[in-house]
Design an enzyme around this catalytic site. Structure first.
Site, PDB file in Angstrom:
ATOM      1  N   LYS A 128       0.823  -1.214   0.000  1.00  0.00           N
ATOM      2  CA  LYS A 128       0.000   0.000   0.000  1.00  0.00           C
ATOM      3  C   LYS A 128       0.862   1.272   0.000  1.00  0.00           C
ATOM      4  O   LYS A 128       0.530   2.243  -0.669  1.00  0.00           O
ATOM      5  CB  LYS A 128      -0.933  -0.005   1.222  1.00  0.00           C
ATOM      6  CG  LYS A 128      -2.036  -1.056   1.164  1.00  0.00           C
ATOM      7  CD  LYS A 128      -3.001  -0.874   2.341  1.00  0.00           C
ATOM      8  CE  LYS A 128      -3.715  -2.142   2.750  1.00  0.00           C
ATOM      9  NZ  LYS A 128      -4.778  -2.595   1.871  1.00  0.00           N
ATOM     10  N   ARG A 152      -6.810  -7.827  -9.738  1.00  0.00           N
ATOM     11  CA  ARG A 152      -7.465  -9.104 -10.044  1.00  0.00           C
ATOM     12  C   ARG A 152      -8.938  -8.841 -10.256  1.00  0.00           C
ATOM     13  O   ARG A 152      -9.391  -7.705 -10.130  1.00  0.00           O
ATOM     14  CB  ARG A 152      -7.295 -10.042  -8.849  1.00  0.00           C
ATOM     15  CG  ARG A 152      -7.775  -9.336  -7.562  1.00  0.00           C
ATOM     16  CD  ARG A 152      -7.808 -10.217  -6.365  1.00  0.00           C
ATOM     17  NE  ARG A 152      -7.821  -9.470  -5.129  1.00  0.00           N
ATOM     18  CZ  ARG A 152      -8.909  -8.977  -4.532  1.00  0.00           C
ATOM     19  NH1 ARG A 152     -10.094  -9.132  -5.093  1.00  0.00           N
ATOM     20  NH2 ARG A 152      -8.819  -8.316  -3.407  1.00  0.00           N
TER      21      ARG A 152
HETATM   22  P1  ADP Z   1      -7.863  -4.001   2.569  1.00  0.00           P
HETATM   23  O1  ADP Z   1      -6.598  -4.264   1.828  1.00  0.00           O
HETATM   24  O2  ADP Z   1      -7.951  -4.778   3.830  1.00  0.00           O
HETATM   25  O3  ADP Z   1      -9.059  -4.097   1.675  1.00  0.00           O
HETATM   26  P2  ADP Z   1      -8.262  -1.113   2.467  1.00  0.00           P
HETATM   27  O4  ADP Z   1      -7.154  -0.135   2.534  1.00  0.00           O
HETATM   28  O5  ADP Z   1      -8.887  -1.333   1.144  1.00  0.00           O
HETATM   29  O6  ADP Z   1      -7.738  -2.474   3.079  1.00  0.00           O
HETATM   30  O7  ADP Z   1      -9.383  -0.676   3.527  1.00  0.00           O
HETATM   31  C1  ADP Z   1     -10.450  -1.534   3.870  1.00  0.00           C
HETATM   32  C2  ADP Z   1     -11.582  -0.718   4.500  1.00  0.00           C
HETATM   33  O8  ADP Z   1     -11.131   0.009   5.641  1.00  0.00           O
HETATM   34  C3  ADP Z   1     -12.187   0.335   3.593  1.00  0.00           C
HETATM   35  O9  ADP Z   1     -13.158  -0.184   2.735  1.00  0.00           O
HETATM   36  C4  ADP Z   1     -12.765   1.312   4.612  1.00  0.00           C
HETATM   37  O10 ADP Z   1     -13.975   0.839   5.129  1.00  0.00           O
HETATM   38  C5  ADP Z   1     -11.757   1.287   5.739  1.00  0.00           C
HETATM   39  N1  ADP Z   1     -10.753   2.355   5.569  1.00  0.00           N
HETATM   40  C6  ADP Z   1      -9.588   2.259   4.914  1.00  0.00           C
HETATM   41  N2  ADP Z   1      -8.899   3.418   4.942  1.00  0.00           N
HETATM   42  C7  ADP Z   1      -9.646   4.297   5.643  1.00  0.00           C
HETATM   43  C8  ADP Z   1      -9.478   5.673   6.048  1.00  0.00           C
HETATM   44  N3  ADP Z   1      -8.397   6.373   5.744  1.00  0.00           N
HETATM   45  N4  ADP Z   1     -10.478   6.254   6.772  1.00  0.00           N
HETATM   46  C9  ADP Z   1     -11.576   5.543   7.118  1.00  0.00           C
HETATM   47  N5  ADP Z   1     -11.773   4.266   6.789  1.00  0.00           N
HETATM   48  C10 ADP Z   1     -10.835   3.627   6.056  1.00  0.00           C
END
Ligand code: ADP
Ligand code: ADP
Ligand code: MG
Length: 681
Positions: free
Chosen positions: A116, A300
């Site tokens: 990330k 993916r």
């Molecule tokens: P993963 O790889 O586990 O999918 P993500 O970075 O996509 O991780 O985040 C998963 C979830 O976490 C998001 O869909 C959201 O609900 C929450 N989330 C992620 N980043 C933030 C943020 N900066 N502020 C609030 N919620 C967040």
């Protein structure tokens, strides 16, 4: 186009890929673990190769064996599905080195988006908006703490290598930062083998909106619009819909172009999803004020891709195969349109009442709505890797099926989804089907007041709800018993007629029940005119029972095991299955479970006489449900006995094998007589 592909996955996604391949005339090779030898995906493919033990690390992650299997069977390409090896750049590279096409992006694009923090540095350079935060390489705890203070609380600490909602910690104030950092790093090293973290501003009441992108090997890119995946539990998606409610054409275009810029920056090829977190500073009704920030790119096909297929009329797996075989994208951006609204519900084996703890077990009954269609674009589509009788095992994830529903607009799609959920019949393990219907019914969801905290916010109305209600559920349980006994009388004894059993007229019998943790007693009275009357009381007040509900019960038999129940002015068409002592009742209004406590079964339990199943009182053997040699599982009905004008089901106290039946139906037995012998495991 390829002649043959290998699908390096299992469950619904392996079935999904196989279905499109078959339609396109492409042969398929499945791989399978010990636990999956008879799985649906194995049957759907033209060939199958065993790749190892049940645990993923022994089979679906054994990439050398998978590559060997592709070589042996003459497959030209490998589709990785999602999860497992799909985002493993070493595997993508190994495929290329072995002369196989990896149906996905080049290894370099997977690597660029894999971490990330690194991907954020790339996106920043490509001009894609990012959540304010720190994603540098310097991981000194004091520096991270200073950065968090600078960003301002609350912040989110994220494992750079994280995924699947794991490795995240929200921190509300500076004093808590160091402890949260330590625990986040511990989880990250354990789960992902890498403890690098990044820090982001914790966006308040955000929405999760993602863009489906596609690239080809000729440098073309398109975006296939957005999906709103804001309804989440434990940072994992529960409901996904497209288009996103309240989306404006202008914002859609800006997000779509940002997603394409992200894909272009890493020379992306194939299907990918760019996830954005969306801030709504003006509240739910001010889409023009929405701010979107890049969160991550999933390199993916996504679990929720079918909602995009439903609104675009496209088959994304077909696009993947075309692009992987070198063809250009089938459509350009200006040829793509949104048609109607689609929503997907993930049906999981889990217990929403117990923090969504995953459940395992056998799908003793698994029926999807009769108008649903497997894997095809339709008003109601079911993508599933299981059949009735299959197990949800502890080795893999707990998703049973995805239900995808299309409507002309959001309101119609939601109503159709609710109708389809009402027609799901799953018995044998706990599911989230009722919970999903409760989510659909919340004002927040129906009015599209969406954010990732919707489930927490609505917790009061989402849990411990049963719309069928106690009186109707009890009436259903008694109705189920009555219909079963009628049937047994008809089947077992040619001389008895359906009306013959009214000889009981004027008698009453008791049922011991357990409903939402509360013991209940129901008295059923047979009236002389053949009708029934139920009184439901608290079981302890033997002398002065507290009547909880009473009324006449009218039952009508309907087709395919359904019954129409009239009780206290309420009419419901219900279907029920007994699983051990638990009766699973399903109806349009909702489903519920009621335990029909079998006193004989429990007397056997405490009797401590092992494999001996004895009559606890004098009576008559009505029927046996098993024969010598049958394998039985704990709780399975073995015999029906009639004593004291009541019928009792005698169930297996444990798993085992029936050795011998010691009586015949109709025989009189004495207290303590052994009815059958059971060899328990
Ligand atoms: P993963 O790889 O586990 O999918 P993500 O970075 O996509 O991780 O985040 C998963 C979830 O976490 C998001 O869909 C959201 O609900 C929450 N989330 C992620 N980043 C933030 C943020 N900066 N502020 C609030 N919620 C967040
Ligand atoms: P019952 O459970 O009484 O048999 P129906 O079969 O009439 O009820 O269906 C009840 C609900 O199920 C409908 O209101 C609708 O939401 C959904 N439903 C039934 N048939 C269809 C269909 N062919 N297409 C979409 N939804 C349906
Ligand atoms: Mg994500």
């Amino acid at each position: 186009m390829f002649n043959k592909i290998l699908i390096a996955n299992r469950g619904e996604i392996a079935c999904r890929v196989a279905t499109t391949a078959r339609r396109m005339g492409v042969q398929t090779v499945a791989v399978y673990s010990d636990a999956d030898a008879r799985a649906k995906h194995v049957q759907l493919c033209n060939q199958a190769v065993h790749v190892g033990g049940s645990a993923p690390k022994d089979s679906y992650l054994q990439w050398q064996r998978i590559i060997d299997a592709a070589k042996q069977t003459g497959a030209q390409a490998i589709h990785p599905g999602y999860g497992f090896l799909s985002e493993n750049e070493d595997f993508a590279q190994a495929c290329a080195d072995a002369g196989l096409v990896f149906i996905g992006p080049p290894a370099s694009a997977i690597q660029a988006m894999g971490l990330k923090a690194e991907s954020k540095r790339l996106m920043e350079a490509a001009g894609v908006p990012l959540v304010p935060g720190y994603h540098g390489t310097d991981q000194t705890p004091e520096l991270l703490h200073k950065e968090a203070d600078r960003i301002g609380y609350p912040v989110l600490i994220k494992a750079s290598a994280g995924g699947g909602g794991k490795g995240m910690r929200a921190v509300d104030k500076s004093e808590d930062f160091m402890a949260a950092l330590e625990s986040c790093k511990r989880e990250a090293i354990n789960s992902f083998g890498d403890d690098a973290v990044l820090i982001e501003k914790y966006v308040q009441r955000p929405r999760h909106i993602e863009i489906q992108v596609f690239g080809d090997t000729h440098g073309n890119y398109v975006y296939l619009f957005e999906r709103d995946c804001s309804v989440q539990r434990r940072h994992q998606k529960v409901l996904e819909e497209a288009p996103a409610p309240g989306m404006t054409p202008e914002l859609r275009q800006r997000m779509g172009e940002a997603a394409v810029a992200a894909a272009r920056a890493v020379n992306y090829v194939g299907a990918g999803t760019v996830e954005f977190i969306v801030e709504q500073p003006g509240g739910y009704d001010k889409p023009e004020q929405m701010q979107f920030y890049f969160m991550e790119m999933n390199t993916r096909l996504q679990v929720e891709h079918p909602v995009t297929e439903a609104i675009t009329g496209l088959d994304l797996v077909e696009w993947q195969l075309r692009v992987a075989s070198g063809q250009p994208l089938p459509k350009q951006q200006d040829e793509l349109r949104i048609h109607g609204h689609a929503i997907e519900a993930r049906i999981n084996a889990e217990n929403p009442e117990n923090n969504f703890l995953p459940a395992t077990g056998t799908l003793k009954v698994y029926r999807t709505p009769e108008w649903s269609v497997d894997f095809e674009r339709a008003d109601a589509r079911v993508d599933s890797g299981v059949r009735e009788g299959d197990a949800i095992s502890p080795f893999y994830d707990s998703m049973i099926a995805k239900l995808i529903v299309w409507g002309e607009d959001r309101q119609q799609a939601l109503a159709r989804l609710d109708g389809a959920l009402a027609h799901m019949r799953i018995v044998g393990l706990t599911t989230n089907v009722q919970f999903l219907r409760h989510v659909l019914a919340t004002p927040s969801f129906s009015q599209a007041h969406l954010d990732t905290a919707l489930i927490q916010r609505e917790a009061d109305v989402l849990f411990k709800q049963d719309k069928l209600g106690m009186p109707m559920t009890v009436a259903a349980a008694i109705g189920y018993r009555i219909f079963n006994e009628r049937q047994r009388l008809q089947n077992n004894d040619p001389f008895s007629r359906r009306d013959g059993w009214r000889a009981y007229g004027g008698f009453s019998r008791q049922f011991q029940l357990q409903y939402l943790g509360q013991p209940l007693q129901a008295d059923l009275r047979y009236e002389h005119d053949g009708s029934y009357y139920i009184t439901i009381v608290e079981p302890d007040g033997t002398l002065h029972p507290k009547v909880l509900s009473e009324g006449a019960l009218v039952l009508e038999e309907r087709d395919d095991g359904r019954m129409e129940v009239f009780y206290q002015g309420d009419r419901q068409v219900l279907q029920a299955w007994l699983d051990g002592e638990d009766l699973n009742v399903f109806g349009q209004r909702g489903g519920s479970v009621i335990t029909m406590v079998d006193t004989l079964f429990h007397s056997g339990e405490t009797g401590g006489d092992g494999g001996r199943l004895t009559a606890p009182m004098p009576g008559k053997v009505v029927s046996f449900a098993v024969k010598a040699g049958d394998k039985v599982t704990k709780g399975q009905p073995l015999a029906v006995m009639e004593a004291m004008k009541m019928e009792h089901t005698i169930s297996a106290p444990a798993d085992g094998e029936v050795v011998e039946l010691l009586f015949a139906p109709g025989d009189q037995v004495q207290d303590g007589d052994e009815l059958l012998t059971l060899k328990t495991a």
